[in-house]
Enzyme design. Sequence first.
Site, short mmCIF file in Angstrom:
data_model
loop_
_atom_site.label_atom_id
_atom_site.label_comp_id
_atom_site.label_asym_id
_atom_site.label_seq_id
_atom_site.Cartn_x
_atom_site.Cartn_y
_atom_site.Cartn_z
N ASP A 73 0.87 -1.16 0.00
CA ASP A 73 0.00 0.00 0.00
C ASP A 73 0.91 1.21 0.00
O ASP A 73 1.87 1.29 0.77
CB ASP A 73 -0.97 0.03 1.19
CG ASP A 73 -2.16 0.92 0.85
OD1 ASP A 73 -2.92 0.56 -0.07
OD2 ASP A 73 -2.34 1.97 1.49
N TYR A 156 1.57 8.90 -10.41
CA TYR A 156 2.02 10.30 -10.31
C TYR A 156 3.47 10.46 -10.80
O TYR A 156 4.05 11.54 -10.66
CB TYR A 156 1.91 10.78 -8.86
CG TYR A 156 0.49 10.76 -8.32
CD1 TYR A 156 -0.38 11.83 -8.54
CD2 TYR A 156 0.02 9.67 -7.60
CE1 TYR A 156 -1.68 11.81 -8.04
CE2 TYR A 156 -1.28 9.64 -7.10
CZ TYR A 156 -2.13 10.71 -7.32
OH TYR A 156 -3.41 10.68 -6.84
#
Length: 216
Positions: A73, A156
């Site tokens: 994560d 990103y």
Amino acid sequence: MQNSIALVVATRNKGKTSEIRELLKDFPIEIKNLDDFGPIPQVEEDGDTFDENAYKKASFTARILGYPALADDSGLLVDALDGAPGVYSARYAGENATDEERYAKILQEIKGKTNRKAAFECVISIAVPTGPALTYEARCEGVIAEQPSGSNGFGYDPIFYYPELKKTFAELTQEEKNSVSHRGKAFREVQEEFDKILIWIRQNMPVQEKFICSED
Ligand SMILES: O=c1[nH]c(=O)c2ncn([C@@H]3O[C@H](COP(=O)(O)OP(=O)(O)OP(=O)(O)O)[C@@H](O)[C@H]3O)c2[nH]1
Ligand SMILES: [Mg+2]
């Protein structure tokens, strides 16, 4: 021949899968993807921290499939946005938004701000079906670029500028990114402890036959 352990990489993100496969390629284990199994329910990532979500994904997958499982994560934390998008990185511009829409939202939100510092964080959880898990975490610092650049990587990466290499993550090769990234650093710890991790898995797996594959 020695028997090797099978480990399920519990992610649905293709960019992560590719990086994790590369980072685990020299390990004496058989890597399985979620695609190697029939449809399994998706875990709700409703934890407040990367740790909670990584553990949820790894332990749920291990329990459902009966194999040891590894989950990642991770996310981007932008100083000027008080740490956002953080645990919401994957759905920052809505559930069905594209990577471009997500990073365009960040660029819009920090327009004109002087502090463009940001960091990627990554938590790796390795869990067995009975619940126990091991956790590894790492962080990588950079700045948000004025405009996107590069086409490698995912998420990103085109707006995450890494000053030491004077490039965005999307301008790095996968090997270069793995050598400095949050995920690469966390996996380096996994690598250092790998012998211990294998012993821990063997000791904590309830049914030995299922996850040990014979090599030939
Ligand atoms: O440019 C990026 N380079 C990276 O190296 C990176 N690592 C994470 N992220 C972002 O953070 C979310 C994680 O959310 P996340 O951990 O829940 O993953 P995910 O939902 O994409 O897949 P899964 O592993 O949960 O199946 C991802 O979707 C990305 O937006 C990254 N962006
Ligand atoms: Mg996710």
